[in-house]
Write a protein that holds these residues in place. Structure first.
Motif, mmCIF file in Angstrom:
data_model
loop_
_atom_site.group_PDB
_atom_site.id
_atom_site.type_symbol
_atom_site.label_atom_id
_atom_site.label_comp_id
_atom_site.label_asym_id
_atom_site.label_seq_id
_atom_site.Cartn_x
_atom_site.Cartn_y
_atom_site.Cartn_z
ATOM 1 N N THR A 1 0.827 -1.213 0.000
ATOM 2 C CA THR A 1 0.000 0.000 0.000
ATOM 3 C C THR A 1 0.858 1.259 0.000
ATOM 4 O O THR A 1 0.484 2.268 -0.608
ATOM 5 C CB THR A 1 -0.989 0.015 1.186
ATOM 6 O OG1 THR A 1 -0.270 -0.133 2.406
ATOM 7 C CG2 THR A 1 -2.019 -1.095 1.042
ATOM 8 N N ASP A 2 2.026 1.218 0.645
ATOM 9 C CA ASP A 2 2.953 2.356 0.580
ATOM 10 C C ASP A 2 3.403 2.598 -0.858
ATOM 11 O O ASP A 2 3.460 3.743 -1.321
ATOM 12 C CB ASP A 2 4.172 2.120 1.473
ATOM 13 C CG ASP A 2 3.867 2.300 2.956
ATOM 14 O OD1 ASP A 2 2.793 2.851 3.288
ATOM 15 O OD2 ASP A 2 4.710 1.871 3.772
ATOM 16 N N ASP A 3 3.726 1.522 -1.577
ATOM 17 C CA ASP A 3 4.160 1.662 -2.970
ATOM 18 C C ASP A 3 3.041 2.195 -3.860
ATOM 19 O O ASP A 3 3.284 3.003 -4.757
ATOM 20 C CB ASP A 3 4.670 0.331 -3.523
ATOM 21 C CG ASP A 3 6.029 -0.062 -2.949
ATOM 22 O OD1 ASP A 3 6.688 0.779 -2.302
ATOM 23 O OD2 ASP A 3 6.424 -1.227 -3.152
ATOM 24 N N VAL A 4 1.819 1.760 -3.598
ATOM 25 C CA VAL A 4 0.676 2.271 -4.368
ATOM 26 C C VAL A 4 0.579 3.778 -4.179
ATOM 27 O O VAL A 4 0.428 4.537 -5.140
ATOM 28 C CB VAL A 4 -0.636 1.571 -3.949
ATOM 29 C CG1 VAL A 4 -1.860 2.302 -4.496
ATOM 30 C CG2 VAL A 4 -0.637 0.121 -4.411
ATOM 31 N N PHE A 5 0.687 4.225 -2.949
ATOM 32 C CA PHE A 5 0.580 5.645 -2.654
ATOM 33 C C PHE A 5 1.821 6.422 -3.098
ATOM 34 O O PHE A 5 1.712 7.426 -3.805
ATOM 35 C CB PHE A 5 0.345 5.861 -1.153
ATOM 36 C CG PHE A 5 0.192 7.303 -0.792
ATOM 37 C CD1 PHE A 5 -1.037 7.928 -0.933
ATOM 38 C CD2 PHE A 5 1.264 8.041 -0.334
ATOM 39 C CE1 PHE A 5 -1.192 9.273 -0.616
ATOM 40 C CE2 PHE A 5 1.132 9.379 -0.025
ATOM 41 C CZ PHE A 5 -0.101 10.001 -0.159
ATOM 42 N N ASP A 6 3.009 5.956 -2.707
ATOM 43 C CA ASP A 6 4.240 6.709 -2.932
ATOM 44 C C ASP A 6 4.686 6.738 -4.389
ATOM 45 O O ASP A 6 5.255 7.730 -4.843
ATOM 46 C CB ASP A 6 5.387 6.139 -2.087
ATOM 47 C CG ASP A 6 5.158 6.337 -0.598
ATOM 48 O OD1 ASP A 6 4.377 7.246 -0.214
ATOM 49 O OD2 ASP A 6 5.750 5.569 0.201
ATOM 50 N N TYR A 7 4.445 5.659 -5.119
ATOM 51 C CA TYR A 7 4.970 5.546 -6.489
ATOM 52 C C TYR A 7 3.875 5.434 -7.534
ATOM 53 O O TYR A 7 4.144 5.106 -8.692
ATOM 54 C CB TYR A 7 5.929 4.352 -6.582
ATOM 55 C CG TYR A 7 7.045 4.431 -5.567
ATOM 56 C CD1 TYR A 7 8.004 5.440 -5.639
ATOM 57 C CD2 TYR A 7 7.113 3.522 -4.514
ATOM 58 C CE1 TYR A 7 9.014 5.531 -4.688
ATOM 59 C CE2 TYR A 7 8.116 3.602 -3.556
ATOM 60 C CZ TYR A 7 9.058 4.607 -3.663
ATOM 61 O OH TYR A 7 10.058 4.693 -2.713
ATOM 62 N N ASN A 8 2.642 5.684 -7.124
ATOM 63 C CA ASN A 8 1.506 5.633 -8.047
ATOM 64 C C ASN A 8 1.429 4.286 -8.772
ATOM 65 O O ASN A 8 1.122 4.216 -9.953
ATOM 66 C CB ASN A 8 1.549 6.789 -9.045
ATOM 67 C CG ASN A 8 0.209 7.043 -9.679
ATOM 68 O OD1 ASN A 8 -0.826 6.843 -9.050
ATOM 69 N ND2 ASN A 8 0.208 7.463 -10.917
ATOM 70 N N GLU A 9 1.723 3.222 -8.044
ATOM 71 C CA GLU A 9 1.674 1.889 -8.632
ATOM 72 C C GLU A 9 0.248 1.367 -8.637
ATOM 73 O O GLU A 9 -0.582 1.762 -7.819
ATOM 74 C CB GLU A 9 2.579 0.919 -7.861
ATOM 75 C CG GLU A 9 4.048 1.227 -8.033
ATOM 76 C CD GLU A 9 4.941 0.183 -7.400
ATOM 77 O OE1 GLU A 9 4.441 -0.729 -6.722
ATOM 78 O OE2 GLU A 9 6.167 0.300 -7.587
ATOM 79 N N THR A 10 -0.028 0.487 -9.564
ATOM 80 C CA THR A 10 -1.289 -0.228 -9.625
ATOM 81 C C THR A 10 -1.009 -1.663 -9.223
ATOM 82 O O THR A 10 -0.037 -2.255 -9.675
ATOM 83 C CB THR A 10 -1.877 -0.183 -11.049
ATOM 84 O OG1 THR A 10 -2.110 1.176 -11.399
ATOM 85 C CG2 THR A 10 -3.178 -0.960 -11.138
ATOM 86 N N GLU B 1 -5.994 6.718 -3.831
ATOM 87 C CA GLU B 1 -7.203 7.545 -3.820
ATOM 88 C C GLU B 1 -7.062 8.704 -4.801
ATOM 89 O O GLU B 1 -8.026 9.054 -5.497
ATOM 90 C CB GLU B 1 -7.470 8.070 -2.414
ATOM 91 C CG GLU B 1 -8.723 8.914 -2.313
ATOM 92 C CD GLU B 1 -8.977 9.436 -0.916
ATOM 93 O OE1 GLU B 1 -10.105 9.894 -0.679
ATOM 94 O OE2 GLU B 1 -8.070 9.397 -0.064
ATOM 95 N N ALA B 2 -5.871 9.296 -4.886
ATOM 96 C CA ALA B 2 -5.653 10.406 -5.823
ATOM 97 C C ALA B 2 -5.868 9.946 -7.266
ATOM 98 O O ALA B 2 -6.493 10.653 -8.068
ATOM 99 C CB ALA B 2 -4.248 10.976 -5.652
ATOM 100 N N GLU B 3 -5.383 8.760 -7.595
ATOM 101 C CA GLU B 3 -5.570 8.219 -8.947
ATOM 102 C C GLU B 3 -7.049 7.940 -9.202
ATOM 103 O O GLU B 3 -7.587 8.255 -10.270
ATOM 104 C CB GLU B 3 -4.745 6.948 -9.129
ATOM 105 C CG GLU B 3 -4.788 6.370 -10.518
ATOM 106 C CD GLU B 3 -4.061 7.211 -11.564
ATOM 107 O OE1 GLU B 3 -4.278 6.963 -12.762
ATOM 108 O OE2 GLU B 3 -3.293 8.129 -11.194
ATOM 109 N N TYR B 4 -7.721 7.365 -8.225
ATOM 110 C CA TYR B 4 -9.155 7.093 -8.345
ATOM 111 C C TYR B 4 -9.931 8.388 -8.575
ATOM 112 O O TYR B 4 -10.784 8.466 -9.459
ATOM 113 C CB TYR B 4 -9.657 6.384 -7.076
ATOM 114 C CG TYR B 4 -11.151 6.234 -7.032
ATOM 115 C CD1 TYR B 4 -11.776 5.208 -7.725
ATOM 116 C CD2 TYR B 4 -11.941 7.127 -6.313
ATOM 117 C CE1 TYR B 4 -13.158 5.063 -7.693
ATOM 118 C CE2 TYR B 4 -13.317 6.997 -6.281
ATOM 119 C CZ TYR B 4 -13.916 5.964 -6.979
ATOM 120 O OH TYR B 4 -15.277 5.838 -6.955
ATOM 121 N N ASN B 5 -9.633 9.411 -7.782
ATOM 122 C CA ASN B 5 -10.327 10.697 -7.939
ATOM 123 C C ASN B 5 -10.069 11.299 -9.314
ATOM 124 O O ASN B 5 -10.973 11.880 -9.924
ATOM 125 C CB ASN B 5 -9.904 11.669 -6.837
ATOM 126 C CG ASN B 5 -10.445 11.272 -5.484
ATOM 127 O OD1 ASN B 5 -11.442 10.562 -5.381
ATOM 128 N ND2 ASN B 5 -9.793 11.720 -4.436
#
Length: 98
Positions: free
Chosen positions: A19-28, A44-48
């Motif tokens: 989850t850190d990587d998803v947030f920090d590096y915009n990973e999917t 969440e930023a990508e989803y928005n």
């Protein structure tokens, strides 16, 4: 943008790091499950951002307005508004709505 796939077991074991990587590096992240019941995780930023894009492209009128604006930009047929210009336009629109 990187895409990584994890089994449910691997995801559970590495939840914080993933989850850190998803947030920090915009990973999917794709969490693979039996019978192709996979789940995708994005920030969440990508989803928005996706939701905003879907909204902007959600009507024909919006699509046409965006296309017209892009064409104007390509042909440098633009006009830059100052904050005062924008306020005056908004006030004019408000007056016509009454």
């Amino acid at each position: 943008m990187a895409i990584h796939a994890y089994t449910v077991s691997d995801f559970r074991e590495n939840l914080k790091a993933i989850t850190d990587d998803v947030f920090d590096y915009n990973e999917t992240v794709i969490i693979t499950r039996p019978k192709k019941r996979n789940v995708v995780m994005i920030s969440e930023a990508e989803y928005n951002s996706w939701q905003e894009t879907l909204h902007l492209l959600g009507t024909t009128a919006n699509q046409e307005a965006l296309t017209t604006s892009l064409k104007q930009l390509d042909h440098q047929n633009t006009h830059i508004l100052t904050p005062e210009d924008w306020t005056n336009l908004k006030l004019q629109d408000d007056d016509t709505d009454e």
